[in-house]
Design a protein around this motif. Structure first.
Motif, mmCIF file in Angstrom:
data_model
loop_
_atom_site.group_PDB
_atom_site.id
_atom_site.type_symbol
_atom_site.label_atom_id
_atom_site.label_comp_id
_atom_site.label_asym_id
_atom_site.label_seq_id
_atom_site.Cartn_x
_atom_site.Cartn_y
_atom_site.Cartn_z
ATOM 1 N N UNK A 76 -54.131 -9.388 17.581
ATOM 2 C CA UNK A 76 -53.256 -10.562 17.495
ATOM 3 C C UNK A 76 -52.586 -10.517 16.132
ATOM 4 N N UNK A 77 -51.300 -10.205 16.128
ATOM 5 C CA UNK A 77 -50.537 -10.038 14.895
ATOM 6 C C UNK A 77 -49.889 -11.374 14.529
ATOM 7 N N UNK A 78 -50.579 -12.171 13.741
ATOM 8 C CA UNK A 78 -50.085 -13.496 13.404
ATOM 9 C C UNK A 78 -49.084 -13.490 12.248
ATOM 10 N N UNK A 79 -48.630 -12.311 11.831
ATOM 11 C CA UNK A 79 -47.467 -12.248 10.946
ATOM 12 C C UNK A 79 -46.191 -12.565 11.722
ATOM 13 N N UNK A 80 -46.216 -12.348 13.026
ATOM 14 C CA UNK A 80 -45.036 -12.569 13.865
ATOM 15 C C UNK A 80 -45.026 -14.005 14.385
ATOM 16 N N UNK A 81 -43.851 -14.535 14.708
ATOM 17 C CA UNK A 81 -43.775 -15.889 15.261
ATOM 18 C C UNK A 81 -44.240 -15.911 16.714
ATOM 19 N N UNK A 82 -44.522 -17.109 17.221
ATOM 20 C CA UNK A 82 -45.087 -17.225 18.571
ATOM 21 C C UNK A 82 -44.094 -16.857 19.663
ATOM 22 N N UNK A 83 -42.807 -16.773 19.348
ATOM 23 C CA UNK A 83 -41.828 -16.368 20.372
ATOM 24 C C UNK A 83 -41.822 -14.855 20.596
ATOM 25 N N UNK A 84 -42.490 -14.109 19.726
ATOM 26 C CA UNK A 84 -42.526 -12.650 19.836
ATOM 27 C C UNK A 84 -43.755 -12.183 20.619
ATOM 28 N N UNK A 96 -51.043 4.712 23.284
ATOM 29 C CA UNK A 96 -50.138 3.830 24.011
ATOM 30 C C UNK A 96 -50.580 2.377 23.851
ATOM 31 N N UNK A 97 -49.613 1.476 23.978
ATOM 32 C CA UNK A 97 -49.920 0.058 23.814
ATOM 33 C C UNK A 97 -49.075 -0.778 24.759
ATOM 34 N N UNK A 98 -49.523 -1.991 25.002
ATOM 35 C CA UNK A 98 -48.756 -2.980 25.758
ATOM 36 C C UNK A 98 -48.841 -4.292 24.990
ATOM 37 N N UNK A 99 -47.783 -5.101 25.078
ATOM 38 C CA UNK A 99 -47.677 -6.284 24.226
ATOM 39 C C UNK A 99 -47.395 -7.540 25.044
ATOM 40 N N UNK A 100 -47.896 -8.684 24.537
ATOM 41 C CA UNK A 100 -47.867 -9.941 25.282
ATOM 42 C C UNK A 100 -47.648 -11.105 24.317
ATOM 43 N N UNK A 101 -47.292 -12.244 24.889
ATOM 44 C CA UNK A 101 -47.212 -13.475 24.113
ATOM 45 C C UNK A 101 -48.605 -14.047 23.906
ATOM 46 N N UNK A 102 -48.810 -14.719 22.773
ATOM 47 C CA UNK A 102 -50.063 -15.427 22.537
ATOM 48 C C UNK A 102 -49.778 -16.609 21.610
ATOM 49 N N UNK A 103 -50.451 -17.726 21.858
ATOM 50 C CA UNK A 103 -50.293 -18.922 21.027
ATOM 51 C C UNK A 103 -51.312 -18.920 19.900
ATOM 52 N N UNK A 104 -50.998 -19.670 18.846
ATOM 53 C CA UNK A 104 -51.982 -19.929 17.796
ATOM 54 C C UNK A 104 -52.378 -21.408 17.826
ATOM 55 N N UNK A 170 -49.786 -22.915 30.323
ATOM 56 C CA UNK A 170 -48.395 -23.035 30.739
ATOM 57 C C UNK A 170 -47.425 -23.094 29.566
ATOM 58 N N UNK A 171 -47.922 -23.445 28.382
ATOM 59 C CA UNK A 171 -47.021 -23.522 27.229
ATOM 60 C C UNK A 171 -46.789 -22.161 26.569
ATOM 61 N N UNK A 172 -47.288 -21.095 27.209
ATOM 62 C CA UNK A 172 -47.033 -19.730 26.751
ATOM 63 C C UNK A 172 -46.251 -19.009 27.852
ATOM 64 N N UNK A 173 -45.032 -18.626 27.555
ATOM 65 C CA UNK A 173 -44.224 -17.931 28.551
ATOM 66 C C UNK A 173 -42.760 -17.929 28.173
ATOM 67 N N UNK A 174 -41.994 -17.115 28.866
ATOM 68 C CA UNK A 174 -40.574 -16.983 28.572
ATOM 69 C C UNK A 174 -39.809 -18.283 28.814
ATOM 70 N N UNK A 180 -37.788 -24.168 24.140
ATOM 71 C CA UNK A 180 -38.208 -24.684 22.844
ATOM 72 C C UNK A 180 -38.072 -23.702 21.683
ATOM 73 N N UNK A 181 -37.799 -22.452 21.989
ATOM 74 C CA UNK A 181 -37.668 -21.452 20.929
ATOM 75 C C UNK A 181 -38.987 -20.936 20.396
ATOM 76 N N UNK A 182 -40.086 -21.304 21.013
ATOM 77 C CA UNK A 182 -41.423 -20.898 20.558
ATOM 78 C C UNK A 182 -42.424 -21.268 21.644
ATOM 79 N N UNK A 183 -43.617 -20.725 21.517
ATOM 80 C CA UNK A 183 -44.709 -21.116 22.413
ATOM 81 C C UNK A 183 -45.306 -22.435 21.928
ATOM 82 N N UNK A 184 -46.032 -23.089 22.807
ATOM 83 C CA UNK A 184 -46.819 -24.242 22.388
ATOM 84 C C UNK A 184 -48.026 -23.788 21.586
ATOM 85 N N UNK A 185 -48.874 -24.748 21.201
ATOM 86 C CA UNK A 185 -50.035 -24.439 20.366
ATOM 87 C C UNK A 185 -51.329 -24.727 21.133
#
Length: 218
Positions: A76-84, A96-104, A170-174, A180-185
């Protein structure tokens, strides 16, 4: 030298002056031509989470007795914003890697800026914690299907009593980001998009490392 031989010699020299240039040049030694220098292959660019991956690998060695499966890790790379896409599952066997959204956690971002500001291990802080976690058993709770996490470091050893888990929200997703420009918390949990949760649970399973941090943290 008699006149006949003199005439023959003179005619031979006269003929040489009219030889084509190519014949004359063919007899001259040529300088060796330098071999072409092969282009050096470009190194693949490092992923943005390379520093955290190095920390995760060190944590694998530090907690070798607690983390039995070492084929892949989650970061979990928390240097990046929640929209990434900032939750990365890295296969350590092939890179190899795969990447996903995650809330803080909301306690880590009180102003809801979309950026994690700080970590906490305190009960009721509602904040995210940093450090190494071991993935645990799967269960069904208030958020539906989820995975328990055990904190392995002093800064996250309250993960179990705080009920810090991996679950869908539900507050995490495209769609949420588009609105909102970001994920929920979350309340400190690693909340991911609900439709991606089964896939992530399958990738991680029980007994692997999840490492959360922020290189820019003080």
């Amino acid at each position: 030298m008699d006149r006949r031989n003199f005439t023959k010699f003179a005619l031979s020299g006269f003929a040489l002056t009219f030889m084509p240039d190519t014949m004359g040049k063919a007899a001259l030694p040529t300088a060796p031509q330098p071999l072409p220098v092969p282009a050096m292959p470009r190194a693949a660019p490092l992923p943005p989470y390379a520093g955290l991956l190095a920390r995760a690998k060190a944590a694998l060695d530090r907690h070798a007795g607690a983390v039995l499966l070492r084929d892949r890790v989650a970061i979990a790379d928390f240097d990046a914003p929640s929209k990434d896409l900032r939750f990365h599952v890295v296969d350590l066997m092939n890179g190899q890697s795969s990447s996903y959204l995650v809330a803080h956690g909301r306690g880590s971002d009180p102003a809801h800026s979309g950026w994690l500001q700080s970590f906490s291990n305190e009960p009721n802080s509602l904040a995210s914690s940093s450090g190494a976690f071991r993935t645990g058993e799967m269960y069904v709770g208030q958020h539906g299907q989820a995975m328990r996490l055990a904190g392995l470091d002093p800064q996250n050893n309250n993960a179990e009593p705080r009920a810090i888990v991996l679950h869908g929200a539900d507050y995490v997703g495209e769609d949420h980001i588009a609105a909102w420009g970001k994920c929920g918390r979350s309340e400190g949990c690693f909340a991911v998009a609900p439709h991606m949760l089964p896939h992530l649970l399958g990738l991680l399973g029980t007994g692997r490392l999840l490492y959360a941090d922020k290189i820019g943290a003080g």
